[in-house]
Enzyme design. Sequence first.
Site, PDB file in Angstrom:
ATOM      1  N   ASP A   1      -0.861  -2.514   2.673  1.00 55.67           N
ATOM      2  CA  ASP A   1      -0.273  -1.371   1.971  1.00 55.67           C
ATOM      3  C   ASP A   1       0.365  -1.815   0.660  1.00 55.67           C
ATOM      4  O   ASP A   1       1.333  -2.575   0.663  1.00 55.67           O
ATOM      5  CB  ASP A   1       0.782  -0.760   2.903  1.00 55.67           C
TER       6      ASP A   1
ATOM      7  N   HIS B   1      -1.831   8.572   5.417  1.00 50.59           N
ATOM      8  CA  HIS B   1      -0.649   7.704   5.454  1.00 50.59           C
ATOM      9  C   HIS B   1       0.548   8.428   4.829  1.00 50.59           C
ATOM     10  O   HIS B   1       0.469   8.905   3.692  1.00 50.59           O
ATOM     11  CB  HIS B   1      -0.972   6.422   4.670  1.00 50.59           C
TER      12      HIS B   1
ATOM     13  N   HIS C   1       4.647   5.654   8.119  1.00 50.01           N
ATOM     14  CA  HIS C   1       5.240   4.352   7.779  1.00 50.01           C
ATOM     15  C   HIS C   1       6.730   4.583   7.525  1.00 50.01           C
ATOM     16  O   HIS C   1       7.104   5.171   6.511  1.00 50.01           O
ATOM     17  CB  HIS C   1       4.505   3.825   6.521  1.00 50.01           C
TER      18      HIS C   1
ATOM     19  N   MET D   1      10.036   3.525   6.356  1.00 48.93           N
ATOM     20  CA  MET D   1      10.816   2.573   5.556  1.00 48.93           C
ATOM     21  C   MET D   1      12.255   3.058   5.595  1.00 48.93           C
ATOM     22  O   MET D   1      12.808   3.536   4.599  1.00 48.93           O
ATOM     23  CB  MET D   1      10.260   2.515   4.126  1.00 48.93           C
TER      24      MET D   1
ATOM     25  N   GLY E   1       5.136   3.779  -5.236  1.00 51.09           N
ATOM     26  CA  GLY E   1       3.700   3.608  -5.399  1.00 51.09           C
ATOM     27  C   GLY E   1       3.410   2.999  -6.758  1.00 51.09           C
ATOM     28  O   GLY E   1       4.314   2.820  -7.586  1.00 51.09           O
TER      29      GLY E   1
ATOM     30  N   SER F   1      -2.506   7.275   0.912  1.00 49.68           N
ATOM     31  CA  SER F   1      -1.068   7.524   0.967  1.00 49.68           C
ATOM     32  C   SER F   1      -0.726   8.727   0.109  1.00 49.68           C
ATOM     33  O   SER F   1      -0.879   8.690  -1.117  1.00 49.68           O
ATOM     34  CB  SER F   1      -0.293   6.307   0.472  1.00 49.68           C
TER      35      SER F   1
ATOM     36  N   MET G   1       2.902  -5.496   4.030  1.00 47.58           N
ATOM     37  CA  MET G   1       3.198  -4.948   2.700  1.00 47.58           C
ATOM     38  C   MET G   1       2.700  -5.919   1.633  1.00 47.58           C
ATOM     39  O   MET G   1       3.029  -7.099   1.657  1.00 47.58           O
ATOM     40  CB  MET G   1       4.713  -4.762   2.513  1.00 47.58           C
TER      41      MET G   1
ATOM     42  N   ASP H   1       4.515   8.017   3.780  1.00 46.25           N
ATOM     43  CA  ASP H   1       5.577   7.050   3.507  1.00 46.25           C
ATOM     44  C   ASP H   1       6.939   7.721   3.611  1.00 46.25           C
ATOM     45  O   ASP H   1       7.276   8.576   2.792  1.00 46.25           O
ATOM     46  CB  ASP H   1       5.384   6.457   2.114  1.00 46.25           C
TER      47      ASP H   1
ATOM     48  N   MET I   1      10.916   7.330   3.370  1.00 40.90           N
ATOM     49  CA  MET I   1      11.920   6.448   2.755  1.00 40.90           C
ATOM     50  C   MET I   1      13.290   7.117   2.814  1.00 40.90           C
ATOM     51  O   MET I   1      13.395   8.317   2.575  1.00 40.90           O
ATOM     52  CB  MET I   1      11.552   6.187   1.294  1.00 40.90           C
TER      53      MET I   1
HETATM   54  C1  DX5 Z   1       5.064   1.671  -0.925  1.00 43.53           C
HETATM   55  C2  DX5 Z   1       4.345   2.505   0.105  1.00 43.53           C
HETATM   56  C3  DX5 Z   1       2.883   2.559  -0.116  1.00 43.53           C
HETATM   57  C4  DX5 Z   1       2.493   3.122  -1.428  1.00 43.53           C
HETATM   58  C5  DX5 Z   1       1.150   2.592  -1.823  1.00 43.53           C
HETATM   59  O1  DX5 Z   1       6.405   1.598  -0.614  1.00 43.53           O
HETATM   60  O2  DX5 Z   1       4.567   2.027   1.405  1.00 43.53           O
HETATM   61  O3  DX5 Z   1       2.225   3.252   0.934  1.00 43.53           O
HETATM   62  O4  DX5 Z   1       2.449   4.506  -1.436  1.00 43.53           O
HETATM   63  O5  DX5 Z   1       0.883   3.092  -3.069  1.00 43.53           O
HETATM   64  P1  DX5 Z   1      -0.111   2.383  -4.093  1.00 43.53           P
HETATM   65  O6  DX5 Z   1      -1.457   2.422  -3.451  1.00 43.53           O
HETATM   66  O7  DX5 Z   1      -0.010   3.256  -5.298  1.00 43.53           O
HETATM   67  O8  DX5 Z   1       0.387   1.000  -4.296  1.00 43.53           O
HETATM   68 ZN    ZN Z   2       3.190   2.883   3.191  1.00 46.70          ZN
END
Ligand code: DX5
Ligand code: ZN
Length: 228
Positions: free
Chosen positions: A175, A33, A66, A68, A144, A8, A137, A35, A37
């Site tokens: 994830d 990946h 992904h 969100m 992260g 990610s 999740m 993310d 948001m």
């Molecule tokens: C969280 C994200 C994840 C995140 C994972 O909202 O969807 O993809 O980046 O990060 P780590 O591996 O640091 O938990």
């Molecule tokens: Zn993610």
Amino acid sequence: MNIRLAPSILAADFAALGDAVAAAEQGGADLIHVDVMDGHFVPNLTVGPLVVRSLKRVARVPIDVHLMITDPDRYAEAFAKAGASMVSVHVEVLPHLNRTVAFLKELGVKAGVAINPATPLASLEEIAPDVDYVLVMSVNPGFGGQAFLPRTESKIRSLRAMLDAAGNAAPIEVDGGIDLGTVGSVVGAGAEILVAGSSIFHTPDIAAAARALRSAAERAATPAGRTR
Ligand code: DX5
Ligand code: ZN
């Protein structure tokens, strides 16, 4: 099992994303990946289709987006056009999930459905035959570097059984909080696509960290290492 590592880039240096992608690929990344948001569905803001388009130019592996965001129906096409190969949407925001999954498939991307830690698996029961993958999740999305929620393991096991019962061999993606300490349990439970941010990018050697995590996952996937 077909283990795939999906680093990610949320945890990478955004001033040097190309380098981060190259290092992750050198370490055996199977996917990148991304993310997305929106500050509504989750309390954070990240990137949009423009960044996916740039990543697409440099990435040699498929891009896994992904979403969100509260209105994925509105933006999915832009991400598909920008070069995403896989797009996941959250079950929590979609009253017509069936329609959205069909729409993603029409766009030519793999259609994934993502589910938050507090959302019961029952919300996926009717869509189980139709999904291309399910993203579980293992932290509350938004940031992260959070700690893995241990209940995820049994959730993955039950989801695998649900998909199998629906006659769907679609892989399970996990994830959040995936590192050398947690990867074995989620793979043992049936996860095949492993998202990892901090444990790969917050290390001195990104390629080495990716390689180590991927081999740990492969070991857990071999019959001797499996716990199920
Ligand atoms: C969280 C994200 C994840 C995140 C994972 O909202 O969807 O993809 O980046 O990060 P780590 O591996 O640091 O938990
Ligand atoms: Zn993610």
